[in-house]
Design a protein around this motif. Sequence first.
Motif, PDB file in Angstrom:
ATOM      1  N   ARG A 294      70.514  98.975  57.041  1.00 57.48           N
ATOM      2  CA  ARG A 294      70.113  97.626  57.368  1.00 57.48           C
ATOM      3  C   ARG A 294      68.945  97.736  58.329  1.00 57.48           C
ATOM      4  NH1 ARG A 294      72.502  93.835  54.366  1.00 57.48           N
ATOM      5  NH2 ARG A 294      74.699  94.377  53.954  1.00 57.48           N
ATOM      6  N   TYR A 295      67.878  97.035  57.895  1.00 55.94           N
ATOM      7  CA  TYR A 295      66.738  96.958  58.791  1.00 55.94           C
ATOM      8  C   TYR A 295      66.663  95.528  59.284  1.00 55.94           C
ATOM      9  CZ  TYR A 295      65.157 101.369  57.003  1.00 55.94           C
ATOM     10  OH  TYR A 295      65.043 102.661  56.670  1.00 55.94           O
ATOM     11  N   PRO A 296      65.995  95.311  60.514  1.00 58.25           N
ATOM     12  CA  PRO A 296      65.894  93.918  60.990  1.00 58.25           C
ATOM     13  C   PRO A 296      64.966  93.140  60.048  1.00 58.25           C
ATOM     14  CG  PRO A 296      64.677  95.394  62.426  1.00 58.25           C
ATOM     15  CD  PRO A 296      65.412  96.277  61.431  1.00 58.25           C
ATOM     16  N   SER A 297      65.372  91.866  59.933  1.00 65.03           N
ATOM     17  CA  SER A 297      64.567  91.055  59.018  1.00 65.03           C
ATOM     18  C   SER A 297      63.177  90.843  59.623  1.00 65.03           C
ATOM     19  CB  SER A 297      65.265  89.707  58.787  1.00 65.03           C
ATOM     20  OG  SER A 297      65.424  89.057  60.027  1.00 65.03           O
ATOM     21  N   ASP A 298      62.241  90.660  58.717  1.00 66.26           N
ATOM     22  CA  ASP A 298      60.882  90.436  59.222  1.00 66.26           C
ATOM     23  C   ASP A 298      60.813  89.053  59.824  1.00 66.26           C
ATOM     24  OD1 ASP A 298      59.449  92.131  56.382  1.00 66.26           O
ATOM     25  OD2 ASP A 298      59.991  92.881  58.384  1.00 66.26           O
ATOM     26  N   SER A 299      60.242  89.023  61.018  1.00 66.68           N
ATOM     27  CA  SER A 299      60.095  87.688  61.646  1.00 66.68           C
ATOM     28  C   SER A 299      58.863  86.993  61.042  1.00 66.68           C
ATOM     29  CB  SER A 299      59.931  87.826  63.155  1.00 66.68           C
ATOM     30  OG  SER A 299      58.830  88.645  63.455  1.00 66.68           O
ATOM     31  N   SER A 300      59.038  85.739  61.061  1.00 66.92           N
ATOM     32  CA  SER A 300      57.902  84.976  60.509  1.00 66.92           C
ATOM     33  C   SER A 300      56.717  85.028  61.486  1.00 66.92           C
ATOM     34  CB  SER A 300      58.299  83.498  60.288  1.00 66.92           C
ATOM     35  OG  SER A 300      58.564  82.891  61.533  1.00 66.92           O
ATOM     36  N   TYR A 301      55.658  84.544  60.936  1.00 68.41           N
ATOM     37  CA  TYR A 301      54.433  84.588  61.766  1.00 68.41           C
ATOM     38  C   TYR A 301      54.618  83.763  63.037  1.00 68.41           C
ATOM     39  CZ  TYR A 301      49.544  83.977  63.011  1.00 68.41           C
ATOM     40  OH  TYR A 301      48.354  83.969  63.684  1.00 68.41           O
ATOM     41  N   ASP A 302      55.260  82.619  62.849  1.00 65.80           N
ATOM     42  CA  ASP A 302      55.464  81.748  63.993  1.00 65.80           C
ATOM     43  C   ASP A 302      56.369  82.409  65.016  1.00 65.80           C
ATOM     44  OD1 ASP A 302      55.481  78.739  61.961  1.00 65.80           O
ATOM     45  OD2 ASP A 302      53.809  79.837  62.926  1.00 65.80           O
ATOM     46  N   GLU A 303      57.381  83.054  64.517  1.00 66.64           N
ATOM     47  CA  GLU A 303      58.310  83.680  65.460  1.00 66.64           C
ATOM     48  C   GLU A 303      57.606  84.745  66.250  1.00 66.64           C
ATOM     49  OE1 GLU A 303      61.564  85.027  63.110  1.00 66.64           O
ATOM     50  OE2 GLU A 303      62.458  83.040  62.883  1.00 66.64           O
ATOM     51  N   LYS A 304      56.662  85.424  65.578  1.00 62.44           N
ATOM     52  CA  LYS A 304      55.937  86.479  66.292  1.00 62.44           C
ATOM     53  C   LYS A 304      55.093  85.887  67.396  1.00 62.44           C
ATOM     54  CE  LYS A 304      55.477  89.887  62.575  1.00 62.44           C
ATOM     55  NZ  LYS A 304      54.594  90.452  61.547  1.00 62.44           N
TER      56      LYS A 304
END
Lengths: 662, 148
Positions: free
Chosen positions: A27-37
């Motif tokens: 399990r890898y961490p989900s990719d954060s959205s651009y906004d979350e970044k």
Amino acid sequence: MDGNLEISLDKLPIKRLESIEENGVERYPSDSSYDEKRVSLIRRIDFAWALEDDEERERKKRQKKSSKDASATWQWQSMVENLQLAHQELSVIIDLINTVDANDAVTVAGMTRPKPLPNEVLSDLAVSAATKLQCYRQLGKYFKQSAKALEEQIAREARFYGALIRLQQNWKVKRQRLAAAASSSEGFIIDLFDNSLYDSAAMCRPSSLSTIRVDHDSAGMLAINLPPNSCRSLHFGFLGVHSADIPKELGKIRTRGSVEQCTREREKESMSDDEYIKETHTLLREVHQSIFDDQVFEMLNREAFNQSIGVNVTGIRENYLQLSIGQGNTLFISLVPSGKGDDQDAANTQDSESAIVPLDSFDNVKLEGKHGTSKRKWGFPNRTSCEIYLQQIVHEHAFVKAKDKPNLSGTRVSGQSGKDGPGLLGHFCLSLAHRIFSNRVLVELENVCRVPYLHLMTHPTWHSQTSSWTIFLKVPQSILHAESQSLKSDFQNMKDAVKSQFRTKVVVNDDRINVEGDGAPNVVSLFKRSSENISSVNKYECDLADLPVIILLQAASQVICWLHEEALMVGIKTNRDFLCLTFELEQGDTVSLVAHVNPEDIKGGIAWWLVMEDGSPDDWKLQMDMYDGASEYRKFLGHLTLDVLYSTLMDLVSLCGGGRNH
Amino acid sequence: MNKGTGAGTGPTAAAAAAAAQKQKTMMQRVETDIANIVDNFTQLVNVARVNDPPVRNSQESFMMEMRAARMVQAADSLLKLVSELKQTAIFSGFASLNDHVERRTTEFNQQAERTDQMLARIGEEAAASLKELESHYYSSAQRTPDTA
């Protein structure tokens, strides 16, 4: 920001294994959205340093407050520091916002103002209220200033228009339509031009002073400014008697008014409006008079070259006219500026004294020897009266022509068409010439009337070119009355009563002298050698040089006539010649009472001689050779009064009667 | 206004119409100016309320200044109107002017007649005095001797 730089390290952007499940799935961490970044990045900005700075500032403030008494701090220092800090925070925030905006991934969603605290609300409200109050106060000041300015403007206009209305009651006020503003008060003029004075054929140009502009002075009052020496006045004089260059005498109001114009503004504040308006009226009147004098001079100039009777132009310059009026007399008429300086006043005074003292001719003659005045002043009338006369006849002529006023007296100029008779100027010159001549005639008559029994009486003719006098020879009433009452009838009484005096009338028309006398025998009765027509009247003309002699001859003949009547009354027959009354003695002897006239005789012009002649003609010449004042044949009796003459007559009568009786 | 009624006998129709028009214009100007003043003053009073945003207060302060200036301008315009009326009164009051001029003319004519009569009287008195003086002088025993 202080010097220390803090560095934060980020993890490498690689996917890290988060967990492995039992079945081996990673399990890898989900990719954060651009906004979350972006949000995560923003959250990482650390404002701790700012908070620390605030805390430090608070500490320092407390310290400063405690040491406030010790040090003198500027009262606005804290406000300035607060503002600076606020400015810094705002700069940071603005930079942040700009950075965020520069990155398209993150944008500022919205900014909400933090809810203000109650004290902030109230302080904002207080500031706004204070600002508004200040604004209203400024408005109030503005309104007060405006009101004051408008009130002053009203007051100025009220003064101006009040004065203008008062001036309008006497003068023609006109409005200049070309003024800048319709309500501008500088657009008024006063029109002094009187076109009723002008003949349409005369084509007189209006004077430059005819329209006067009404200006404002510094106080808002109307002001009339005239250029200096713009007013001119008429100046009249006789050449050789009065100077042509010296202007008006001090007594003239116009001189004073024009000279003091420059000081009027300085004195205006001390004058009330009424006084100022009166002065303005006076000034306008001076200008009006100046315009009239200009008109008079122009009219005289035109008439001077119209070849009228009595006018002889001998000199002309700018504003100067010289005329000869006969008998060596020359007059000048000129226009001089009214406002001369003070340095002329002394000359004015001297001239006015020398011009006014020789008021009429006879004074000059008597003063001639004492003061050594020029003989040319003899007989000249007063200069001021001549000026007034000149102005009056021009004025009447202009108004008579314009308004058809009836002529009231002989002094008015009549028949002034200028076609047949003399014009105005001619009439003036003839009048002056007559005045001068009649003064001289009067001097001669007064010299003649040094004889005690001659009385001079002046008859005012009220005519400018005619003068009249009567010389009375009054015989003693008592003698006639006493003698005639008992002997004569009523008719004779009346006749003798009439003959109590003899008259010689002298009438001067222009420069012609007419003498009319009664009591002298006329030529016809002389031929008849009778005493008829003793009341005949002789009329003849003579000139000035012969006048004294003729008057004395007339008077002497009247005395002879009277003596002759007296002798007749007592019944003695006498022979009467022109100046001689002859009594016949016995043996053909005659004794004569002879009158001798001499105008130069200061004791009286008529002297008497007693001449005795005997009947023998041969000895007559011998007796003439024996002439002596104390001769028994010719005796000088002297200047006898009528009483003494009558006594002498009675003595001669008794001599005649006594001789006869013998 | 005097112009319409005091212009003398039988003013022409054109002059009367012009006068009426002028009167109407002036009344309009008066009304405009008065309305202007009232309106601006009302607005001034209305913005006395203090608003929350200070921007609005600044905006209102500018507006107040502008309205105050307008009020003063209207007042000045009214004063100019008054000046015009005064000028019209000066130059159009023919009836009173003519009366005054006639009165003054009569006064001056009377004064001229009185002056003429006075001069004639002075002349007569001078002649009478001269006659009396001459008779006294020539009747006196001693006359002033002439000096040469």
